[in-house]
Design a protein around this motif. Structure first.
Motif, PDB file in Angstrom:
ATOM      1  N   LEU A 122       0.787  -1.186  -0.061  1.00 57.05           N
ATOM      2  CA  LEU A 122      -0.010   0.029  -0.177  1.00 57.05           C
ATOM      3  C   LEU A 122       1.054   1.234   0.116  1.00 57.05           C
ATOM      4  N   GLN A 123       0.231   2.319  -0.270  1.00 54.89           N
ATOM      5  CA  GLN A 123       0.819   3.677  -0.134  1.00 54.89           C
ATOM      6  C   GLN A 123       0.679   4.152   1.113  1.00 54.89           C
ATOM      7  N   ILE A 124       1.603   5.003   1.830  1.00 54.59           N
ATOM      8  CA  ILE A 124       1.651   5.076   3.275  1.00 54.59           C
ATOM      9  C   ILE A 124       1.456   6.831   3.437  1.00 54.59           C
ATOM     10  N   LYS A 125       0.575   6.956   4.554  1.00 53.62           N
ATOM     11  CA  LYS A 125       0.069   8.433   5.011  1.00 53.62           C
ATOM     12  C   LYS A 125       1.237   8.826   5.722  1.00 53.62           C
ATOM     13  N   ALA A 126       1.962   9.985   5.607  1.00 56.42           N
ATOM     14  CA  ALA A 126       3.090  10.623   6.408  1.00 56.42           C
ATOM     15  C   ALA A 126       2.873  11.931   6.346  1.00 56.42           C
ATOM     16  N   ILE A 127       3.490  12.681   7.587  1.00 57.67           N
ATOM     17  CA  ILE A 127       3.579  14.097   8.001  1.00 57.67           C
ATOM     18  C   ILE A 127       5.032  14.435   7.705  1.00 57.67           C
ATOM     19  N   PRO A 128       5.341  15.303   6.871  1.00 58.82           N
ATOM     20  CA  PRO A 128       6.871  15.618   6.827  1.00 58.82           C
ATOM     21  C   PRO A 128       7.127  16.825   7.857  1.00 58.82           C
ATOM     22  N   ILE A 129       8.085  16.709   8.540  1.00 60.25           N
ATOM     23  CA  ILE A 129       8.821  17.719   9.222  1.00 60.25           C
ATOM     24  C   ILE A 129      10.164  17.930   9.047  1.00 60.25           C
ATOM     25  N   GLU A 130      10.606  18.993   9.011  1.00 57.55           N
ATOM     26  CA  GLU A 130      12.032  19.565   9.130  1.00 57.55           C
ATOM     27  C   GLU A 130      12.665  19.555  10.517  1.00 57.55           C
ATOM     28  N   ILE A 131      13.714  18.711  10.848  1.00 61.37           N
ATOM     29  CA  ILE A 131      14.180  18.759  12.287  1.00 61.37           C
ATOM     30  C   ILE A 131      15.387  18.184  12.283  1.00 61.37           C
ATOM     31  N   SER A 132      16.184  18.512  13.158  1.00 64.79           N
ATOM     32  CA  SER A 132      17.868  18.089  13.416  1.00 64.79           C
ATOM     33  C   SER A 132      17.861  16.492  14.035  1.00 64.79           C
ATOM     34  N   ASP A 133      18.892  16.262  13.823  1.00 65.20           N
ATOM     35  CA  ASP A 133      19.246  15.094  14.522  1.00 65.20           C
ATOM     36  C   ASP A 133      19.031  14.775  16.217  1.00 65.20           C
ATOM     37  N   ALA A 134      19.449  16.069  16.653  1.00 66.90           N
ATOM     38  CA  ALA A 134      19.035  15.989  18.164  1.00 66.90           C
ATOM     39  C   ALA A 134      17.552  16.100  18.230  1.00 66.90           C
ATOM     40  N   GLU A 135      16.685  16.764  17.586  1.00 69.81           N
ATOM     41  CA  GLU A 135      15.385  16.629  17.662  1.00 69.81           C
ATOM     42  C   GLU A 135      14.613  15.288  17.374  1.00 69.81           C
ATOM     43  N   LEU A 136      15.303  14.819  16.493  1.00 67.88           N
ATOM     44  CA  LEU A 136      14.791  13.509  16.039  1.00 67.88           C
ATOM     45  C   LEU A 136      15.004  12.518  17.167  1.00 67.88           C
ATOM     46  N   ALA A 175      16.174  12.122  25.277  1.00 68.47           N
ATOM     47  CA  ALA A 175      15.325  11.178  24.529  1.00 68.47           C
ATOM     48  C   ALA A 175      14.912  10.016  25.410  1.00 68.47           C
ATOM     49  N   LEU A 176      15.517   9.489  26.420  1.00 70.99           N
ATOM     50  CA  LEU A 176      15.191   8.287  27.328  1.00 70.99           C
ATOM     51  C   LEU A 176      14.782   8.870  28.619  1.00 70.99           C
ATOM     52  N   ALA A 177      14.871  10.033  29.065  1.00 71.84           N
ATOM     53  CA  ALA A 177      14.359  10.599  30.301  1.00 71.84           C
ATOM     54  C   ALA A 177      15.156   9.870  31.352  1.00 71.84           C
ATOM     55  N   ILE A 178      16.366   9.795  31.265  1.00 70.45           N
ATOM     56  CA  ILE A 178      17.297   9.240  32.311  1.00 70.45           C
ATOM     57  C   ILE A 178      18.383  10.163  32.780  1.00 70.45           C
ATOM     58  N   ASN A 179      18.966   9.718  33.773  1.00 67.38           N
ATOM     59  CA  ASN A 179      20.042  10.482  34.304  1.00 67.38           C
ATOM     60  C   ASN A 179      21.473  10.247  34.250  1.00 67.38           C
ATOM     61  N   ASP A 180      22.625  10.557  34.557  1.00 68.06           N
ATOM     62  CA  ASP A 180      23.620  10.480  34.482  1.00 68.06           C
ATOM     63  C   ASP A 180      24.037   9.063  34.786  1.00 68.06           C
ATOM     64  N   ASN A 181      23.413   8.635  36.038  1.00 68.70           N
ATOM     65  CA  ASN A 181      24.012   7.333  36.758  1.00 68.70           C
ATOM     66  C   ASN A 181      23.349   6.231  35.556  1.00 68.70           C
ATOM     67  N   GLN A 182      22.023   6.305  35.293  1.00 77.42           N
ATOM     68  CA  GLN A 182      21.345   5.337  34.510  1.00 77.42           C
ATOM     69  C   GLN A 182      22.002   5.348  33.229  1.00 77.42           C
TER      70      GLN A 182
END
Length: 313
Positions: A122-136, A175-182
């Motif tokens: 099938l074809q796929i529905k997608a929303i395109p957004i311009e973001i950086s690697d960090a935002e991704l 991105a992972l909602a973790i701290n330094d120790n984790q």
């Protein structure tokens, strides 16, 4: 393309998904949940002014930051794909223009939807957004938090993928909602265990950080560990990744893992002594596998022979 307020939109998505997840996944309630997600997504798209594209899946590449391990149980994905075949793609995936290849895209989130639609032709529905690697990576992390189904080792490998790509530690932690120790505890595992070993084990959703740490410590202490585990997984065909973890841990546990001949002596009240001798690393791994399975085999043998007595151990 105008940059969207991605993170604000994702936070809204997360709240809507958490509301929808309060419904059961059975019967009419499952259908209601699907419809709510679809309506919620459409409302957010209108609010943000998103552009909805219909794309050929062949022009879409996966995210450069992998966050999923192979699932050795194919049934959940089969059910997911069948739901798309029956009801269509209700929720668009999110993509960004490929940073280096014209007219191609990379997935921000929606890899399973992309795979299902691709296999269905099938074809796929997608929303395109311009973001950086960090935002991704932060976007993927928020989406994963909303799903709440990544195992500990998948989260750790996601951290490794980001670290290998040069993502800054503060973005990894966000991105992972973790701290330094984790993050440090994750590194103590993925810097020791080879990625191919982790992939051979799989998601292991029931296995948490302490046991993965135990496995990595045993792996580090034994110079033959990689050889033993790779040979083990070429002969042991177990679909459940939690079992595969147990086999891996048992192969590195105790005196069985040594250069000397190993003798295991199992004692059963009615059967007597059952001895297993292993003199190779692969034999030792098999002995560990047998030790896990032997009680069930003995119980089955007793039933077949009519010797099982109620309450007998």
């Amino acid at each position: 393309m105008v940059r969207k307020n991605l993170l604000a939109g994702l936070v809204s998505d997360e709240a809507d998904r958490q509301t929808a997840q309060s419904y059961t996944n059975q019967g009419a309630a499952k259908s209601l949940k699907t419809n709510m997600e679809s309506l919620s997504e459409k409302a957010l798209m209108v609010e943000r002014g998103d552009v909805l594209l219909t794309l050929d899946p062949g022009v879409i590449d996966p995210s450069p930051f992998r966050d999923r391990l192979p699932d050795f149980d194919p049934q959940p994905f089969k059910d997911f794909k069948q739901s798309i075949a029956d009801e269509g793609q209700k929720v668009p995936i999110q993509v960004r223009p490929h940073p280096s290849v014209p007219k191609r895209y990379q997935v921000i989130y929606g890899h399973r939807r992309l795979q299902a639609v691709t296999e269905l032709g099938l074809q796929i529905k997608a929303i395109p957004i311009e973001i950086s690697d960090a935002e991704l990576v932060v976007a993927q992390g928020i989406e994963n938090a909303a799903r709440q189904d990544l195992s500990w080792i998948e989260r750790a490998l996601f951290a490794k993928t980001m670290e290998d790509a040069g993502v800054k530690p503060r973005h990894i932690k966000a991105a992972l909602a973790i701290n330094d120790n984790q993050l440090s505890m994750m590194r103590s595992v993925y810097q020791i265990l080879p990625t191919d070993i982790i992939e051979s084990i799989g998601r292991a959703p029931k296995v948490g950080r302490p046991r993965w740490t135990d496995l990595s410590k045993r792996f580090k202490q034994n110079p033959q560990a990689g050889q033993v585990l790779r040979k083990t997984f070429t002969v042991v065909k177990v679909l459940d990744s939690n079992e595969r973890f147990e086999i891996a841990l048992d192969a590195l546990r105790g005196p069985r893992f040594s250069a000397k001949t190993t003798a295991l002596d199992f004692q059963f009240k009615d059967i007597g002594s059952v001895k297993v001798i292993a003199d190779t690393p692969l034999g030792e791994a098999f002995a560990g596998f047998l030790e896990i399975r032997l009680p069930d085999l003995v119980a089955e043998f007793r039933l077949l022979k009519g010797e099982f007595k109620k309450g007998e151990s």
